[in-house]
Design a protein around this motif. Structure first.
Motif, PDB file in Angstrom:
ATOM      1  N   THR A 180       0.837  -1.211   0.000  1.00 30.75           N
ATOM      2  CA  THR A 180       0.000   0.000   0.000  1.00 30.75           C
ATOM      3  C   THR A 180       0.870   1.260   0.000  1.00 30.75           C
ATOM      4  O   THR A 180       0.549   2.234  -0.697  1.00 30.75           O
ATOM      5  N   LYS A 181       1.965   1.245   0.755  1.00 34.02           N
ATOM      6  CA  LYS A 181       2.893   2.387   0.728  1.00 34.02           C
ATOM      7  C   LYS A 181       3.462   2.579  -0.673  1.00 34.02           C
ATOM      8  O   LYS A 181       3.578   3.704  -1.172  1.00 34.02           O
ATOM      9  N   LEU A 182       3.835   1.454  -1.299  1.00 35.38           N
ATOM     10  CA  LEU A 182       4.393   1.508  -2.650  1.00 35.38           C
ATOM     11  C   LEU A 182       3.383   2.107  -3.626  1.00 35.38           C
ATOM     12  O   LEU A 182       3.742   2.949  -4.464  1.00 35.38           O
ATOM     13  N   GLU A 183       2.131   1.689  -3.520  1.00 37.19           N
ATOM     14  CA  GLU A 183       1.095   2.224  -4.402  1.00 37.19           C
ATOM     15  C   GLU A 183       0.940   3.734  -4.233  1.00 37.19           C
ATOM     16  O   GLU A 183       0.771   4.469  -5.217  1.00 37.19           O
ATOM     17  N   LYS A 184       1.014   4.202  -2.989  1.00 31.26           N
ATOM     18  CA  LYS A 184       0.904   5.643  -2.743  1.00 31.26           C
ATOM     19  C   LYS A 184       2.042   6.402  -3.410  1.00 31.26           C
ATOM     20  O   LYS A 184       1.828   7.442  -4.058  1.00 31.26           O
ATOM     21  N   PHE A 185       3.258   5.887  -3.271  1.00 30.38           N
ATOM     22  CA  PHE A 185       4.404   6.556  -3.894  1.00 30.38           C
ATOM     23  C   PHE A 185       4.328   6.509  -5.420  1.00 30.38           C
ATOM     24  O   PHE A 185       4.690   7.461  -6.102  1.00 30.38           O
ATOM     25  N   ILE A 186       3.829   5.401  -5.956  1.00 29.88           N
ATOM     26  CA  ILE A 186       3.692   5.288  -7.415  1.00 29.88           C
ATOM     27  C   ILE A 186       2.642   6.289  -7.918  1.00 29.88           C
ATOM     28  O   ILE A 186       2.832   6.930  -8.962  1.00 29.88           O
ATOM     29  N   CYS A 187       1.547   6.448  -7.165  1.00 27.55           N
ATOM     30  CA  CYS A 187       0.524   7.444  -7.538  1.00 27.55           C
ATOM     31  C   CYS A 187       1.106   8.853  -7.520  1.00 27.55           C
ATOM     32  O   CYS A 187       0.841   9.658  -8.426  1.00 27.55           O
ATOM     33  N   GLU A 188       1.907   9.140  -6.489  1.00 30.38           N
ATOM     34  CA  GLU A 188       2.554  10.454  -6.417  1.00 30.38           C
ATOM     35  C   GLU A 188       3.459  10.686  -7.615  1.00 30.38           C
ATOM     36  O   GLU A 188       3.481  11.774  -8.203  1.00 30.38           O
ATOM     37  N   LYS A 189       4.198   9.655  -7.975  1.00 30.35           N
ATOM     38  CA  LYS A 189       5.109   9.784  -9.120  1.00 30.35           C
ATOM     39  C   LYS A 189       4.326  10.003 -10.405  1.00 30.35           C
ATOM     40  O   LYS A 189       4.714  10.815 -11.249  1.00 30.35           O
ATOM     41  N   GLU A 190       3.215   9.291 -10.564  1.00 31.47           N
ATOM     42  CA  GLU A 190       2.382   9.476 -11.765  1.00 31.47           C
ATOM     43  C   GLU A 190       1.820  10.892 -11.845  1.00 31.47           C
ATOM     44  O   GLU A 190       1.746  11.487 -12.920  1.00 31.47           O
ATOM     45  N   GLU A 191       1.436  11.460 -10.672  1.00 28.08           N
ATOM     46  CA  GLU A 191       0.951  12.843 -10.658  1.00 28.08           C
ATOM     47  C   GLU A 191       2.042  13.805 -11.113  1.00 28.08           C
ATOM     48  O   GLU A 191       1.792  14.737 -11.896  1.00 28.08           O
ATOM     49  N   LEU A 192       3.275  13.560 -10.638  1.00 31.22           N
ATOM     50  CA  LEU A 192       4.393  14.416 -11.055  1.00 31.22           C
ATOM     51  C   LEU A 192       4.697  14.245 -12.540  1.00 31.22           C
ATOM     52  O   LEU A 192       5.045  15.212 -13.228  1.00 31.22           O
ATOM     53  N   ILE A 193       4.528  13.040 -13.043  1.00 29.05           N
ATOM     54  CA  ILE A 193       4.738  12.810 -14.482  1.00 29.05           C
ATOM     55  C   ILE A 193       3.681  13.561 -15.291  1.00 29.05           C
ATOM     56  O   ILE A 193       3.985  14.165 -16.336  1.00 29.05           O
ATOM     57  N   GLN A 194       2.434  13.544 -14.816  1.00 29.34           N
ATOM     58  CA  GLN A 194       1.370  14.293 -15.500  1.00 29.34           C
ATOM     59  C   GLN A 194       1.662  15.790 -15.502  1.00 29.34           C
ATOM     60  O   GLN A 194       1.435  16.478 -16.498  1.00 29.34           O
ATOM     61  N   LYS A 195       2.183  16.288 -14.384  1.00 29.84           N
ATOM     62  CA  LYS A 195       2.562  17.709 -14.324  1.00 29.84           C
ATOM     63  C   LYS A 195       3.641  18.020 -15.353  1.00 29.84           C
ATOM     64  O   LYS A 195       3.624  19.063 -16.011  1.00 29.84           O
ATOM     65  N   THR A 196       4.606  17.081 -15.474  1.00 33.23           N
ATOM     66  CA  THR A 196       5.691  17.280 -16.423  1.00 33.23           C
ATOM     67  C   THR A 196       5.155  17.310 -17.854  1.00 33.23           C
ATOM     68  O   THR A 196       5.599  18.127 -18.679  1.00 33.23           O
ATOM     69  N   LYS A 197       4.205  16.456 -18.161  1.00 33.47           N
ATOM     70  CA  LYS A 197       3.635  16.426 -19.516  1.00 33.47           C
ATOM     71  C   LYS A 197       2.881  17.711 -19.831  1.00 33.47           C
ATOM     72  O   LYS A 197       2.805  18.127 -20.989  1.00 33.47           O
ATOM     73  N   GLN A 198       2.341  18.336 -18.807  1.00 27.02           N
ATOM     74  CA  GLN A 198       1.587  19.582 -19.002  1.00 27.02           C
ATOM     75  C   GLN A 198       2.478  20.819 -18.838  1.00 27.02           C
ATOM     76  O   GLN A 198       1.991  21.940 -18.831  1.00 27.02           O
ATOM     77  N   ILE A 224      10.578   4.187  -3.594  1.00 25.97           N
ATOM     78  CA  ILE A 224       9.974   3.126  -4.416  1.00 25.97           C
ATOM     79  C   ILE A 224      10.940   1.958  -4.542  1.00 25.97           C
ATOM     80  O   ILE A 224      10.550   0.794  -4.372  1.00 25.97           O
ATOM     81  N   LYS A 225      12.191   2.272  -4.815  1.00 19.59           N
ATOM     82  CA  LYS A 225      13.199   1.219  -4.955  1.00 19.59           C
ATOM     83  C   LYS A 225      13.342   0.428  -3.649  1.00 19.59           C
ATOM     84  O   LYS A 225      13.387  -0.811  -3.651  1.00 19.59           O
ATOM     85  N   LYS A 226      13.391   1.130  -2.518  1.00 22.60           N
ATOM     86  CA  LYS A 226      13.539   0.490  -1.214  1.00 22.60           C
ATOM     87  C   LYS A 226      12.340  -0.403  -0.903  1.00 22.60           C
ATOM     88  O   LYS A 226      12.491  -1.544  -0.455  1.00 22.60           O
ATOM     89  N   LEU A 227      11.129   0.101  -1.161  1.00 19.30           N
ATOM     90  CA  LEU A 227       9.919  -0.680  -0.874  1.00 19.30           C
ATOM     91  C   LEU A 227       9.830  -1.919  -1.750  1.00 19.30           C
ATOM     92  O   LEU A 227       9.440  -2.992  -1.269  1.00 19.30           O
ATOM     93  N   LYS A 228      10.186  -1.793  -3.028  1.00 22.46           N
ATOM     94  CA  LYS A 228      10.163  -2.965  -3.909  1.00 22.46           C
ATOM     95  C   LYS A 228      11.125  -4.041  -3.399  1.00 22.46           C
ATOM     96  O   LYS A 228      10.795  -5.230  -3.387  1.00 22.46           O
ATOM     97  N   ASN A 229      12.306  -3.615  -2.965  1.00 20.12           N
ATOM     98  CA  ASN A 229      13.292  -4.564  -2.447  1.00 20.12           C
ATOM     99  C   ASN A 229      12.779  -5.229  -1.166  1.00 20.12           C
ATOM    100  O   ASN A 229      12.915  -6.444  -0.986  1.00 20.12           O
ATOM    101  N   GLN A 230      12.184  -4.447  -0.270  1.00 18.94           N
ATOM    102  CA  GLN A 230      11.661  -5.008   0.975  1.00 18.94           C
ATOM    103  C   GLN A 230      10.541  -6.005   0.708  1.00 18.94           C
ATOM    104  O   GLN A 230      10.475  -7.060   1.339  1.00 18.94           O
ATOM    105  N   ILE A 231       9.671  -5.683  -0.230  1.00 18.92           N
ATOM    106  CA  ILE A 231       8.580  -6.598  -0.587  1.00 18.92           C
ATOM    107  C   ILE A 231       9.141  -7.896  -1.145  1.00 18.92           C
ATOM    108  O   ILE A 231       8.692  -8.992  -0.792  1.00 18.92           O
ATOM    109  N   LYS A 232      10.146  -7.768  -2.027  1.00 19.58           N
ATOM    110  CA  LYS A 232      10.755  -8.952  -2.617  1.00 19.58           C
ATOM    111  C   LYS A 232      11.365  -9.845  -1.533  1.00 19.58           C
ATOM    112  O   LYS A 232      11.188 -11.070  -1.539  1.00 19.58           O
ATOM    113  N   LEU A 233      12.082  -9.244  -0.580  1.00 21.68           N
ATOM    114  CA  LEU A 233      12.697 -10.024   0.496  1.00 21.68           C
ATOM    115  C   LEU A 233      11.654 -10.676   1.396  1.00 21.68           C
ATOM    116  O   LEU A 233      11.812 -11.827   1.816  1.00 21.68           O
TER     117      LEU A 233
END
Length: 151
Positions: A8-26, A45-54
């Motif tokens: 769930t934390k990872l999803e929140k950070f990914i949503c934040e990143k997508e919002e920033l990407i949308q800002k960049t496109k505009q 995001i990188k840290k959370l993905k690694n923790q989930i994998k472990l």
């Protein structure tokens, strides 16, 4: 449970990143947004993905251990003097035969100790000894003592 929290934390950070990407496109992005994305969001995001994998790896490993434990038959030991109360003479005869027979003694000579091991005629280890050897004198004298022990 930990895996779901991390996801769930990872999803929140990914949503934040997508919002920033949308800002960049505009073309509405600022330097502050870019720095926030590069220094906070991406490493998190990188840290959370690694923790989930472990955590997933540890979970599957524990499941495999549990399955192996459940499949393995329980070990049982039969024999011994108490099980042969009705036939104590047979027990004593077998015990004497075990003590007799041709075994061997192995010797390992090292710089600081001599190790001995006795095996019975079937190759089972019976007893081990370790005799410490103290080094005294000059090197030549130690050489002579070593040769005397070998001879």
């Amino acid at each position: 449970m930990k895996i779901k929290e991390k996801e769930t934390k990872l999803e929140k950070f990914i949503c934040e990143k997508e919002e920033l990407i949308q800002k960049t496109k505009q073309n509405e992005t600022t330097e502050k947004d870019y720095l926030y994305e590069a220094t906070v969001i991406d490493p998190e995001i990188k840290k959370l993905k690694n923790q989930i994998k472990l955590l997933k790896y540890r979970l599957t490993r524990e499941k495999q251990k549990k399955e192996r434990y459940m499949e393995r038959p329980k070990s049982v030991c039969f024999g011994g003097k108490k099980n042969l109360k009705h036939d104590i003479e047979a027990y004593r005869y077998k015990r004497r035969r075990r003590k007799e027979g041709r075994g061997s003694i192995g010797m390992d000579i090292n710089r600081d100790h001599i190790a001995l091991a006795e095996i019975d005629r079937k190759g089972n280890l019976v007893k081990t000894w370790r005799i410490p050897v103290k080094e005294r004198g000059a090197r030549n004298q130690r050489k002579i003592i070593f040769l005397v022990i070998h001879a």
